[in-house]
Design a protein around this motif. Structure first.
Motif, PDB file in Angstrom:
ATOM      1  N   GLN A  42      61.633  21.309  53.841  1.00 28.09           N
ATOM      2  CA  GLN A  42      60.841  20.429  54.693  1.00 28.09           C
ATOM      3  C   GLN A  42      61.692  19.836  55.806  1.00 28.09           C
ATOM      4  O   GLN A  42      62.860  19.507  55.603  1.00 28.09           O
ATOM      5  CB  GLN A  42      60.228  19.273  53.895  1.00 28.09           C
ATOM      6  N   ILE A  43      61.060  19.708  56.971  1.00 23.94           N
ATOM      7  CA  ILE A  43      61.626  19.001  58.106  1.00 23.94           C
ATOM      8  C   ILE A  43      60.570  17.984  58.529  1.00 23.94           C
ATOM      9  O   ILE A  43      59.417  18.366  58.786  1.00 23.94           O
ATOM     10  CB  ILE A  43      61.937  19.952  59.284  1.00 23.94           C
ATOM     11  N   ASN A  44      60.939  16.718  58.568  1.00 23.07           N
ATOM     12  CA  ASN A  44      59.997  15.643  58.927  1.00 23.07           C
ATOM     13  C   ASN A  44      58.712  15.710  58.108  1.00 23.07           C
ATOM     14  O   ASN A  44      57.607  15.613  58.642  1.00 23.07           O
ATOM     15  CB  ASN A  44      59.677  15.666  60.422  1.00 23.07           C
ATOM     16  N   ASP A  45      58.853  15.907  56.813  1.00 29.43           N
ATOM     17  CA  ASP A  45      57.738  15.946  55.855  1.00 29.43           C
ATOM     18  C   ASP A  45      56.753  17.093  56.079  1.00 29.43           C
ATOM     19  O   ASP A  45      55.619  17.045  55.613  1.00 29.43           O
ATOM     20  CB  ASP A  45      56.983  14.611  55.841  1.00 29.43           C
ATOM     21  N   LYS A  46      57.159  18.128  56.790  1.00 25.91           N
ATOM     22  CA  LYS A  46      56.329  19.323  56.987  1.00 25.91           C
ATOM     23  C   LYS A  46      57.051  20.524  56.401  1.00 25.91           C
ATOM     24  O   LYS A  46      58.260  20.665  56.573  1.00 25.91           O
ATOM     25  CB  LYS A  46      56.042  19.557  58.470  1.00 25.91           C
ATOM     26  N   ASN A  47      56.317  21.396  55.730  1.00 26.72           N
ATOM     27  CA  ASN A  47      56.904  22.591  55.120  1.00 26.72           C
ATOM     28  C   ASN A  47      57.195  23.657  56.171  1.00 26.72           C
ATOM     29  O   ASN A  47      56.387  23.898  57.065  1.00 26.72           O
ATOM     30  CB  ASN A  47      55.957  23.174  54.071  1.00 26.72           C
ATOM     31  N   TYR A  48      58.369  24.286  56.024  1.00 25.55           N
ATOM     32  CA  TYR A  48      58.779  25.379  56.897  1.00 25.55           C
ATOM     33  C   TYR A  48      59.404  26.476  56.039  1.00 25.55           C
ATOM     34  O   TYR A  48      59.822  26.226  54.913  1.00 25.55           O
ATOM     35  CB  TYR A  48      59.814  24.910  57.927  1.00 25.55           C
ATOM     36  N   ASN A  49      59.514  27.667  56.596  1.00 30.37           N
ATOM     37  CA  ASN A  49      60.183  28.772  55.904  1.00 30.37           C
ATOM     38  C   ASN A  49      61.668  28.831  56.219  1.00 30.37           C
ATOM     39  O   ASN A  49      62.431  29.490  55.515  1.00 30.37           O
ATOM     40  CB  ASN A  49      59.531  30.111  56.259  1.00 30.37           C
ATOM     41  N   SER A  50      62.091  28.162  57.316  1.00 25.03           N
ATOM     42  CA  SER A  50      63.501  28.161  57.690  1.00 25.03           C
ATOM     43  C   SER A  50      63.820  26.892  58.473  1.00 25.03           C
ATOM     44  O   SER A  50      62.924  26.222  58.988  1.00 25.03           O
ATOM     45  CB  SER A  50      63.837  29.395  58.529  1.00 25.03           C
ATOM     46  N   ALA A  51      65.121  26.608  58.546  1.00 24.93           N
ATOM     47  CA  ALA A  51      65.599  25.453  59.317  1.00 24.93           C
ATOM     48  C   ALA A  51      66.856  25.858  60.070  1.00 24.93           C
ATOM     49  O   ALA A  51      67.804  26.354  59.475  1.00 24.93           O
ATOM     50  CB  ALA A  51      65.898  24.282  58.395  1.00 24.93           C
ATOM     51  N   PRO A  52      66.870  25.641  61.398  1.00 25.54           N
ATOM     52  CA  PRO A  52      68.046  26.014  62.181  1.00 25.54           C
ATOM     53  C   PRO A  52      69.162  24.974  62.057  1.00 25.54           C
ATOM     54  O   PRO A  52      68.955  23.863  61.583  1.00 25.54           O
ATOM     55  CB  PRO A  52      67.504  26.065  63.612  1.00 25.54           C
ATOM     56  N   THR A  53      70.338  25.345  62.518  1.00 26.10           N
ATOM     57  CA  THR A  53      71.485  24.443  62.542  1.00 26.10           C
ATOM     58  C   THR A  53      71.116  23.154  63.276  1.00 26.10           C
ATOM     59  O   THR A  53      70.455  23.193  64.304  1.00 26.10           O
ATOM     60  CB  THR A  53      72.672  25.125  63.251  1.00 26.10           C
ATOM     61  N   GLY A  54      71.551  22.034  62.707  1.00 31.27           N
ATOM     62  CA  GLY A  54      71.326  20.732  63.334  1.00 31.27           C
ATOM     63  C   GLY A  54      70.157  19.945  62.792  1.00 31.27           C
ATOM     64  O   GLY A  54      70.039  18.760  63.048  1.00 31.27           O
ATOM     65  N   CYS A  55      69.296  20.587  62.042  1.00 32.62           N
ATOM     66  CA  CYS A  55      68.115  19.906  61.495  1.00 32.62           C
ATOM     67  C   CYS A  55      68.466  19.074  60.270  1.00 32.62           C
ATOM     68  O   CYS A  55      69.309  19.446  59.471  1.00 32.62           O
ATOM     69  CB  CYS A  55      67.051  20.921  61.076  1.00 32.62           C
ATOM     70  N   HIS A  56      67.777  17.941  60.126  1.00 32.66           N
ATOM     71  CA  HIS A  56      67.851  17.148  58.900  1.00 32.66           C
ATOM     72  C   HIS A  56      66.741  17.676  58.000  1.00 32.66           C
ATOM     73  O   HIS A  56      65.581  17.698  58.395  1.00 32.66           O
ATOM     74  CB  HIS A  56      67.645  15.665  59.206  1.00 32.66           C
ATOM     75  N   VAL A  57      67.098  18.137  56.810  1.00 33.79           N
ATOM     76  CA  VAL A  57      66.131  18.813  55.944  1.00 33.79           C
ATOM     77  C   VAL A  57      66.080  18.203  54.551  1.00 33.79           C
ATOM     78  O   VAL A  57      67.013  17.539  54.104  1.00 33.79           O
ATOM     79  CB  VAL A  57      66.466  20.321  55.793  1.00 33.79           C
ATOM     80  N   GLY A  58      64.989  18.479  53.888  1.00 31.13           N
ATOM     81  CA  GLY A  58      64.846  18.248  52.459  1.00 31.13           C
ATOM     82  C   GLY A  58      64.658  19.602  51.813  1.00 31.13           C
ATOM     83  O   GLY A  58      63.825  20.400  52.269  1.00 31.13           O
ATOM     84  N   LEU A  59      65.468  19.904  50.799  1.00 30.50           N
ATOM     85  CA  LEU A  59      65.383  21.187  50.123  1.00 30.50           C
ATOM     86  C   LEU A  59      65.052  20.982  48.656  1.00 30.50           C
ATOM     87  O   LEU A  59      65.718  20.195  47.976  1.00 30.50           O
ATOM     88  CB  LEU A  59      66.712  21.944  50.202  1.00 30.50           C
ATOM     89  N   ALA A  60      64.029  21.666  48.167  1.00 28.66           N
ATOM     90  CA  ALA A  60      63.764  21.717  46.733  1.00 28.66           C
ATOM     91  C   ALA A  60      64.525  22.931  46.208  1.00 28.66           C
ATOM     92  O   ALA A  60      64.406  24.025  46.755  1.00 28.66           O
ATOM     93  CB  ALA A  60      62.272  21.861  46.467  1.00 28.66           C
ATOM     94  N   LEU A  61      65.328  22.711  45.168  1.00 32.97           N
ATOM     95  CA  LEU A  61      66.202  23.763  44.648  1.00 32.97           C
ATOM     96  C   LEU A  61      65.805  24.191  43.249  1.00 32.97           C
ATOM     97  O   LEU A  61      65.443  23.358  42.420  1.00 32.97           O
ATOM     98  CB  LEU A  61      67.650  23.276  44.619  1.00 32.97           C
ATOM     99  N   LYS A  62      65.903  25.499  42.988  1.00 30.94           N
ATOM    100  CA  LYS A  62      65.694  26.058  41.649  1.00 30.94           C
ATOM    101  C   LYS A  62      67.038  26.174  40.944  1.00 30.94           C
ATOM    102  O   LYS A  62      68.074  26.347  41.584  1.00 30.94           O
ATOM    103  CB  LYS A  62      65.116  27.473  41.739  1.00 30.94           C
ATOM    104  N   ASN A  63      66.995  26.148  39.627  1.00 33.25           N
ATOM    105  CA  ASN A  63      68.145  26.442  38.764  1.00 33.25           C
ATOM    106  C   ASN A  63      69.254  25.396  38.814  1.00 33.25           C
ATOM    107  O   ASN A  63      70.411  25.706  38.545  1.00 33.25           O
ATOM    108  CB  ASN A  63      68.746  27.817  39.083  1.00 33.25           C
ATOM    109  N   VAL A  64      68.935  24.158  39.176  1.00 29.13           N
ATOM    110  CA  VAL A  64      69.939  23.094  39.187  1.00 29.13           C
ATOM    111  C   VAL A  64      69.254  21.761  38.878  1.00 29.13           C
ATOM    112  O   VAL A  64      68.101  21.550  39.252  1.00 29.13           O
ATOM    113  CB  VAL A  64      70.686  23.041  40.547  1.00 29.13           C
ATOM    114  N   LYS A  65      69.973  20.894  38.172  1.00 33.94           N
ATOM    115  CA  LYS A  65      69.469  19.563  37.846  1.00 33.94           C
ATOM    116  C   LYS A  65      70.045  18.547  38.817  1.00 33.94           C
ATOM    117  O   LYS A  65      71.185  18.692  39.276  1.00 33.94           O
ATOM    118  CB  LYS A  65      69.863  19.182  36.420  1.00 33.94           C
ATOM    119  N   ALA A  66      69.280  17.508  39.118  1.00 30.50           N
ATOM    120  CA  ALA A  66      69.721  16.472  40.052  1.00 30.50           C
ATOM    121  C   ALA A  66      71.042  15.855  39.624  1.00 30.50           C
ATOM    122  O   ALA A  66      71.905  15.563  40.460  1.00 30.50           O
ATOM    123  CB  ALA A  66      68.652  15.399  40.204  1.00 30.50           C
ATOM    124  N   GLU A  67      71.247  15.671  38.328  1.00 27.32           N
ATOM    125  CA  GLU A  67      72.479  15.030  37.848  1.00 27.32           C
ATOM    126  C   GLU A  67      73.717  15.927  38.019  1.00 27.32           C
ATOM    127  O   GLU A  67      74.838  15.462  37.885  1.00 27.32           O
ATOM    128  CB  GLU A  67      72.356  14.571  36.394  1.00 27.32           C
TER     129      GLU A  67
END
Length: 85
Positions: A41-66
Motif C-alpha cells: 500500500q501507498i497512502n492507504d491504496k493497494n498497488y502491485n508495485s512501488a518505485p524507489t522513494g515511496c513510503h510504503v506499507g507491506l504485508a509480509l508472508k512467512n514472518v512474525k512481527a516479533e
C-alpha cells in the motif's frame, strides 16, 4: 512493525534501491529471514508495485512481527553482513 488480523505482519518504510512488487521473495537482515510480499500500500491504496522513494506499507508472508525490529533491512540480495561496517 505490527500485526493486523486477517492481514498478518505489516511493515512500514521507504523503498530504496529498486522497485518492490507484490509476490517478491525478500530477506530480512540481519536475521536472514525469508519472506514474501503479500500486499503493498501507498497512502492507504493497494498497488502491485512501488518505485524507489515511496513510503510504503507491506504485508509480509512467512514472518512474525516479533521477528522484525526497527532498523532491519528488507532486501532481495544475499549480503555478507560481516563485511558491511
Amino acid at each position: 512493525v505490527f500485526s493486523v488480523k486477517s492481514v498478518g505482519t505489516v511493515i512500514l518504510g521507504f523503498v530504496k534501491g529498486k522497485e518492490i512488487m507484490v509476490h517478491d521473495e525478500l530477506k530480512i537482515l540481519p536475521n536472514r529471514i525469508n519472506c514474501q510480499v503479500k500486499s503493498l500500500q501507498i497512502n492507504d491504496k493497494n498497488y502491485n508495485s512501488a518505485p524507489t522513494g515511496c513510503h510504503v506499507g507491506l504485508a509480509l508472508k512467512n514472518v512474525k512481527a516479533e521477528d522484525i525490529e526497527r532498523g532491519n533491512v528488507l532486501t532481495d540480495k544475499e549480503l555478507d553482513i560481516g563485511k558491511i561496517i
